[in-house]
Scaffold this motif. Structure first.
Motif, mmCIF file in Angstrom:
data_model
loop_
_atom_site.group_PDB
_atom_site.id
_atom_site.type_symbol
_atom_site.label_atom_id
_atom_site.label_comp_id
_atom_site.label_asym_id
_atom_site.label_seq_id
_atom_site.Cartn_x
_atom_site.Cartn_y
_atom_site.Cartn_z
ATOM 1 N N VAL A 304 0.808 -1.222 0.000
ATOM 2 C CA VAL A 304 0.000 0.000 0.000
ATOM 3 C C VAL A 304 0.845 1.277 0.000
ATOM 4 C CG1 VAL A 304 -2.018 -1.037 1.076
ATOM 5 C CG2 VAL A 304 -0.197 -0.095 2.520
ATOM 6 N N TRP A 305 2.113 1.143 0.303
ATOM 7 C CA TRP A 305 2.911 2.366 0.420
ATOM 8 C C TRP A 305 4.380 2.010 0.263
ATOM 9 C CZ3 TRP A 305 4.276 5.090 5.590
ATOM 10 C CH2 TRP A 305 4.825 6.367 5.320
ATOM 11 N N ARG A 306 5.046 2.760 -0.581
ATOM 12 C CA ARG A 306 6.490 2.566 -0.724
ATOM 13 C C ARG A 306 7.164 3.871 -0.333
ATOM 14 N NH1 ARG A 306 5.143 -1.075 -5.153
ATOM 15 N NH2 ARG A 306 5.479 -3.148 -4.300
ATOM 16 N N PRO A 307 7.485 4.048 0.916
ATOM 17 C CA PRO A 307 8.080 5.310 1.356
ATOM 18 C C PRO A 307 9.515 5.442 0.840
ATOM 19 C CG PRO A 307 8.089 3.738 3.151
ATOM 20 C CD PRO A 307 7.358 3.077 2.023
ATOM 21 N N PHE A 351 -0.500 -4.963 9.272
ATOM 22 C CA PHE A 351 0.415 -4.345 8.320
ATOM 23 C C PHE A 351 1.802 -4.940 8.495
ATOM 24 C CE2 PHE A 351 -2.860 -1.201 9.089
ATOM 25 C CZ PHE A 351 -3.220 -0.880 7.786
ATOM 26 N N TRP A 384 -3.557 -8.092 20.083
ATOM 27 C CA TRP A 384 -2.590 -7.427 19.218
ATOM 28 C C TRP A 384 -1.269 -8.168 19.201
ATOM 29 C CZ3 TRP A 384 -5.031 -3.918 16.517
ATOM 30 C CH2 TRP A 384 -6.191 -3.356 17.065
ATOM 31 N N MET B 1 3.492 6.544 -4.466
ATOM 32 C CA MET B 1 3.167 6.080 -3.120
ATOM 33 C C MET B 1 4.243 6.479 -2.123
ATOM 34 S SD MET B 1 1.250 2.465 -3.104
ATOM 35 C CE MET B 1 2.557 1.492 -3.810
ATOM 36 N N ARG B 3 3.652 9.035 0.316
ATOM 37 C CA ARG B 3 3.032 9.452 1.575
ATOM 38 C C ARG B 3 2.081 8.376 2.053
ATOM 39 N NH1 ARG B 3 0.263 15.054 1.003
ATOM 40 N NH2 ARG B 3 -0.129 14.601 3.189
ATOM 41 N N ALA B 4 2.007 8.231 3.349
ATOM 42 C CA ALA B 4 1.094 7.228 3.886
ATOM 43 C C ALA B 4 -0.334 7.615 3.550
ATOM 44 C CB ALA B 4 1.249 7.140 5.402
ATOM 45 N N TRP B 7 -6.238 6.773 4.804
ATOM 46 C CA TRP B 7 -7.034 5.680 5.369
ATOM 47 C C TRP B 7 -6.186 4.708 6.175
ATOM 48 C CZ3 TRP B 7 -5.616 0.820 3.977
ATOM 49 C CH2 TRP B 7 -4.879 0.664 2.777
ATOM 50 N N LEU B 8 -4.923 4.568 5.774
ATOM 51 C CA LEU B 8 -4.038 3.663 6.497
ATOM 52 C C LEU B 8 -3.795 4.179 7.916
ATOM 53 C CD1 LEU B 8 -2.015 1.358 6.650
ATOM 54 C CD2 LEU B 8 -0.374 2.762 5.451
ATOM 55 N N MET B 11 -7.140 3.946 9.926
ATOM 56 C CA MET B 11 -7.472 2.567 10.326
ATOM 57 C C MET B 11 -6.625 2.120 11.495
ATOM 58 S SD MET B 11 -8.114 0.220 6.974
ATOM 59 C CE MET B 11 -7.759 -1.249 7.912
ATOM 60 N N THR B 12 -5.343 2.434 11.439
ATOM 61 C CA THR B 12 -4.439 2.030 12.499
ATOM 62 C C THR B 12 -4.833 2.671 13.829
ATOM 63 O OG1 THR B 12 -2.700 1.881 10.846
ATOM 64 C CG2 THR B 12 -2.011 1.875 13.146
ATOM 65 N N ALA B 15 -8.233 1.210 15.089
ATOM 66 C CA ALA B 15 -8.109 -0.148 15.625
ATOM 67 C C ALA B 15 -7.448 -0.136 16.989
ATOM 68 C CB ALA B 15 -7.313 -1.016 14.649
#
Lengths: 392, 417
Positions: A304-307, A351, A384, B1, B3-4, B7-8, B11-12, B15
């Motif tokens: 979802v993300w490649r920083p 994640f 968790w 991609m 920046r985070a 929604w990520l 969500m974190t 939760a």
């Protein structure tokens, strides 16, 4: 020349001329697809470490946070010659609570399509038993089907062969081994249930429990872009049916059949396996100890993300989902006709962060529902998990 | 991609902040498990140690068998509740001119119908005239029952029905066999100076546990269950059960005792300190009306609502009123419940009044379906009442005479227990 031998000779003759397949088989080649092996010309030492912490609650009761160094495994690889490779794995579990020689095998490459293997090996039952290094997984826990039905990690001493063929566009791998097999603890063990993993034991590295070797085999097809599909089978006699030359029971078989898959659907990586176990149980124990078990797991990993992080080539954050279920006692009670329980269903979502391919940090939420043998209201465990795993 | 995604992050955070993702404990009045209130920290530790042993499965390497019924205490008493037919116990014997013979030379009085691989399981032998199936009872509140003084139970007995109410409860008085004398002596060692129980009455001991009141205390019940139900030896019963056809010394190859005295002690303490089953909605008008009906049609003459414990070193058990809905006496239950089997001085049609506490939670431990009476033959409370005969025949007739509304109120009361 016997007919069987002729088939083998023809097989070897046909495959000897085949092009050497790329080592793309994701499962079969897994034990050599480790960082310390890459580029090694002679002998290499490596391994992986795995640790983490968790806070789980079962029906309102929690023991709080707990942390552990779950595994510290050391690999030793040696390319003894052009056609001979040796690899071993020494596992320290929970610190030094359990120390086990998990692998110590030698491969003699007659041909890429026919490689002799001997030593302490990992019978290819599904994919996970062969290919279970923690840094490769984005979920902390091992899949239930792979530990509670397939008794991963199952290491057995024995011999056999494996190979790869490369018919048009595909890579087909095969494995076939004879090993010492399981022991008596499969039933009437301290878990109170049929458990193939309880039939494992260190003594099986020294001698067979009953003089009947176990057979394991797997066939898989792999195609770049499609992924890999494997079918496997394991057959063992698990009981000590003969003592001092006298038969005291009949041979009781434990069979496992598994299917494993690894593929990509769009950006989502999917990996999973399903297994079915059949165990020959003494008649008097049949109602309470399982003669059939099944289960599956499926992991979905979505980057979802490649920083951009200086010094890291391709760090990746991925969303992870695992769905799994095991039924450890299939069937119905003879006395009431009701369905037997002993089932667990679990979902893990979280994640992962991979700063490099061989290192993963994982965080997730796990929710597990267990229904006991009698089928009473389920007990729910949730909480968790955070952890890491890295090759070195 | 780079920046985070929002929604990520959301969500974190969501939760992590959400307490609903942690499973709650079931309501206090919906579960049988748990210690009695008022235990000290040390007592709670001992209780928990016993809890772990109660749940422990014994494998072949730990000594289970060679013949057995279950691998753990909690197999039969899931979540401390009533048993399930799959773990029922079968007992047998034969009636002779000299009385009831439990056929010990044929493996009696209990069948162990499961066995180690290669070992022959037991079968009911030819010649047995009585065969009875016992479903494991709930184990909650047993410490309270154990702490009742003998005199309290004896005072409820009316063997000759002198009061003419048709109810003639008898005390189960057991011959002082070696085991019984020993478990009585050991109990007194740990609870000296309490003369109210565990002492011989005219040379016999008062039984209060089991369907036929064949056990005098929880130590007696525990070591007997280890042997008869699990094929495990203890210091007090050091021999394994064996199948007669295999030979009496053809046991397993695990050193005895297979269960140490500390384990036995922990389990006994656990059983002593399990709380009584909780009531649900006792003040509901329908439940209250049902309770009144329960008394008015005579059920409470045997299923006595309240008892008081005697003196106990465990403060939580010391002179407290509790509500077992039993008199702990033997009663003739009529021909429908006469299996031709018995224990001690009980006649074959006599059964100890089953405590009714926990009745409403029975199915929670039985796979969601209730199995009532000593062998689970009744699937509803109405059916269970219908099986009551003998001394209970008049109450059964009165129940049949209730209108639908009153019958429902009575059942609602029973389900509140």
């Amino acid at each position: 020349m016997s007919g069987r031998l002729a088939v083998v000779v023809v097989f070897l003759a046909l495959t000897a001329g085949a092009a050497w397949a790329q080592d793309t088989s994701m499962v079969q080649g897994g034990i050599y697809q480790r960082p310390m092996v890459f580029g090694s010309t002679r002998t290499a030492v490596g391994g992986y470490a795995e640790g983490g912490g968790r806070h789980l609650t079962t029906d309102g009761v929690s023991e709080g946070w707990s942390m552990e160094l779950r595994r510290f495994n050391i690999f030793l690889f040696s390319s003894v010659g052009r056609r001979i490779r040796f690899i071993s794995e020494l596992e320290f579990e929970h610190g030094t609570e359990e120390i086990a020689l998990e692998t110590a095998l030698v491969d003699f490459v007659v041909n890429p399509s026919f490689v002799l293997r001997a030593g302490i090996l990992l019978p290819p039952i599904g994919a996970f038993n062969v290919n279970h290094d923690s840094p490769r997984y984005d979920v902390m826990d091992r899949p239930l089907v792979s530990t509670e039905i397939i008794p991963a990690t199952l290491s057995e001493v024995g011999f056999g062969a494996h190979g790869r063929l490369a018919p048009a566009g595909f890579s087909v791998s095969w494995d076939a081994y004879l090993t010492n097999g399981l022991g008596d603890g499969v039933i009437l063990n301290p878990t109170g249930r049929t458990r193939l993993a309880a039939g494992k034991g260190g003594e099986q590295f020294a001698e067979d429990a009953n003089g009947n070797p176990a057979f394991s085999g797997r066939v898989a097809a792999h195609r770049r872009g499609w992924g890999e599909l494997g079918l496997s089978y394991y057959l063992a006699v698990y009981n000590q049916f003969r003592k001092d030359g006298v038969d005291v029971d009949r041979r009781r078989r434990a069979e496992l059949a598994a299917i494993d898959v690894a593929t990509e659907v769009g950006p989502v990586e999917l990996r999973g396996e399903a297994a079915l176990a059949r165990i020959d149980i003494p008649e008097s124990l049949a109602e309470v100890l399982a003669d059939r078990q099944w289960g599956f797991y499926l992991d979905a990993v979505l980057p979802v993300w490649r920083p951009r992080i200086r010094g890291l080539e391709r760090p990746t954050v991925a969303a992870v989902l695992r769905v799994e279920r095991v039924d450890l006692n299939q069937g119905r009670f003879g006395s009431t006709g009701e369905s037997r329980g002993d089932e667990t269903t679990a979902v893990t979502a979280g994640f992962s962060f991979r700063p490099a391919a061989g290192t993963v940090f994982r965080a997730g939420y796990r929710r597990e529902s267990f229904r006991d043998l009698l089928g009473n209201a389920p007990v729910t465990t949730a909480g968790w998990q955070v952890g890491f795993a890295t090759y070195f | 991609m780079t920046r985070a995604p929002h929604w990520l992050v959301l969500m974190t955070l969501a939760a992590g902040a959400c307490s609903a993702v942690v499973p709650d404990a079931p309501p206090e009045d919906e579960t049988l498990e748990g210690p009695i209130e008022g235990l000290t920290g040390e007592q709670l530790s001992a209780h928990l140690a016993g809890d772990a042993e109660f749940a422990r499965n014994f494998g072949a390497a730990e000594g289970v068998g060679p013949i057995f019924v279950a691998q753990s205490c909690s197999s039969c008493h899931v979540a401390d509740g009533k048993g399930h037919p799959v773990f029922n116990l079968t007992r047998f014997g034969r009636m002779t001119t000299a009385g009831f013979d439990p056929m010990r030379q044929h493996g009696g009085p209990q069948i162990q119908h499961r066995a180690l691989p290669g070992y022959p399981p037991e079968r009911v032998p030819a010649g047995a005239t009585g065969v009875s199936v016992f479903m494991a009872p709930s184990v909650t509140g047993l410490g309270l029952i154990e702490a009742v003084d003998d005199s309290t139970i004896l005072a409820l007995a009316d063997p000759d029905d002198r009061d003419g109410d048709g109810i003639s409860g008898r005390a189960q008085l057991l011959a002082p066999a070696d085991l019984i004398a020993t478990v009585a002596r050991l109990e007194l060692l740990f609870d000296p100076g309490e003369p109210g129980r565990h002492r011989p009455i005219d040379g016999r001991y008062l039984g209060r546990f089991g369907k036929k009141a064949g056990a005098i205390n929880l130590l007696h019940q525990t070591v007997t269950a280890y042997r008869e139900d699990m094929g495990l030896t203890t210091d007090l019963i050091p021999d394994d059960p064996t199948t007669p056809e295999a030979g009496v010394f053809a046991g397993d190859d695990v050193a005895d005792p297979e269960v140490g005295s500390n384990t036995v002690a922990n389990v006994v303490f656990y059983l002593k300190t399990l709380r009584a089953p909780p009531r649900r909605a006792p003040d509901d008008p329908e439940v209250r009306a049902g309770e009144t009906l329960f008394a008015s049609i005579g059920c409470a003459r045997c299923h006595r609502p309240a008892m008081t414990t005697g003196a106990s070193r465990i403060k939580a058990l010391d002179r407290v009123v509790f509500h077992p809905y039993s008199d702990l006496l033997l009663h003739d239950m009529g021909p429908d419940l006469d299996d031709g089997y018995t224990e001690g001085s009980a006649l074959t049609a006599e059964w100890r009044t089953a405590p009714l506490w926990g009745l409403g939670l029975a199915e929670q431990a039985q796979g969601g379906q209730a199995f009532y009476l000593h062998d689970g033959r009744a699937r509803t409370l109405e059916a269970a009442i219908e099986y009551h005969g003998g001394e209970a025949a008049a109450s059964r007739a009165a129940f049949r005479g209730l209108g639908a509304g009153d019958a429902a109120r009575l059942i609602a009361f029973l389900r509140s227990l």
